[in-house]
Scaffold this active site. Sequence first.
Site, short mmCIF file in Angstrom:
data_model
loop_
_atom_site.label_atom_id
_atom_site.label_comp_id
_atom_site.label_asym_id
_atom_site.label_seq_id
_atom_site.Cartn_x
_atom_site.Cartn_y
_atom_site.Cartn_z
N ARG A 62 23.95 70.48 32.28
CA ARG A 62 25.17 71.30 32.19
C ARG A 62 26.28 70.79 33.11
O ARG A 62 27.44 71.15 32.94
CB ARG A 62 24.82 72.76 32.49
CG ARG A 62 25.43 73.69 31.48
CD ARG A 62 25.28 75.16 31.82
NE ARG A 62 23.94 75.67 31.78
CZ ARG A 62 23.25 76.07 32.84
NH1 ARG A 62 23.78 75.99 34.06
NH2 ARG A 62 22.04 76.56 32.72
N TYR A 116 50.51 80.23 22.08
CA TYR A 116 49.55 80.08 20.98
C TYR A 116 48.86 81.43 20.72
O TYR A 116 48.42 82.09 21.66
CB TYR A 116 48.56 79.01 21.42
CG TYR A 116 47.41 78.70 20.52
CD1 TYR A 116 47.59 78.36 19.19
CD2 TYR A 116 46.10 78.70 21.03
CE1 TYR A 116 46.51 78.04 18.38
CE2 TYR A 116 45.02 78.37 20.23
CZ TYR A 116 45.23 78.05 18.91
OH TYR A 116 44.16 77.74 18.11
#
Length: 402
Positions: A62, A116
């Site tokens: 990760r 956005y």
Amino acid sequence: MGKDKSRHDGATRLVTTGRSGDFARYVVNPPIWRASTHLYEDCAALRAGPSTNQDGRFFYGRRGSPTQWSLGEALTELEPGAAGTVLYPSGLAAIVGALMAVVKTGDVLLLADNAYDPTRATAMGVLKRFGVEHRFFDPLDRHAYAAAFCDRTTAVMLENPGSLTMEVCDVPALATIAREKGAVSLIDNTWATSLGFAALEHGCDIAITALTKHVGGHSDLMMGAASAGERLYRKLRLGAQQLGHVVSPDDAALALRGLRTMGVRLERETTSALAIAQWLSQRDDVAHVLCPILPGAPGHELWQRDFTGGCGLFSFVLRGHDDAARCRLVDSLELFGIGYSWGGFESLALPFDVEPVRAQMAWPKPGWEVEDSCGIRLSIGLEDADDLIADLERGFAAMNEG
Ligand SMILES: Cc1ncc(COP(=O)(O)O)c(C=O)c1O
């Protein structure tokens, strides 16, 4: 490599950057390190692992591997003023991850009214649920913006140019006000990338890019990035770790590959977009061309002042036609795909209506007729501009025949 790359210009840096790993002595590109498990010499090394949490150290999948680290390093080197870059599984994840790294319950977030749409939805959804308030502001109205701050305002989210309507705001002025008020300024810099707009140098604290667009460049990957100076980079990195964000090494390799050619693609797309915008601006059935790289268009002067490049994304508004007419135009295009994304090698068209998604900005804008409300956004790709103009000509003919 250890050489001073800062003296090189953008095109050269795109080629040399992100190649400092050991691999670079033997191959041009980092190998794709697919790994969840990282192995340790012995128990002592395993136990020491978590305590160091440094960049570029094997720990567990990760936290990435040399493929992702190379991409992060490249993006940091390309963003003047950045100490580090965090990768996220999409552009939106980068926006949400960066916002969550800098706001907490009780804070107020100021959000540009031309951001956005999913960024707006994040503020109105998950952030609100966690007790973060938001206020929209008109990014072209500096006084209203300054007045929108309160003592709980900790972050300002900008986007430049704004989504769909492409307004260019005075980022240095807005970022300075944010800093004076003690707030962190974040900017969605996907349109220009760090090549066309050095966001941190212009006063922003966190520069966010949807790598899905220009960096990937081939419409085959989703990814985002946020770059910042040392203090905020540490916050971003910890936040991403706690949210469990990681990008696949295969996608990181694709993004790095896209990055190498991004400069030439952007140059070509900008040249074609300008030719097409000029052609559109001479048509009677077009009321407005919303294209900051076009001389005389709204935002062009600020674009010239602050940007070092453009891209192929811009919009135009039909003069007084309805949605059915607009659909006739878009549906008859052969070279333009119909789709939501942009920044790929292929051209796209997207119909949009502005009014429903604005909270603060005056609508219709000064000088606009109410009936001029049907917009079309174009993402210009690598096709020949003449062919694209011929395609649009065919679309307008279909529109006007109906
Ligand atoms: C301006 C802008 N920012 C961010 C994003 C989000 O990127 P992604 O699709 O990778 O989540 C988009 C996607 O269209 C966008 O247009």
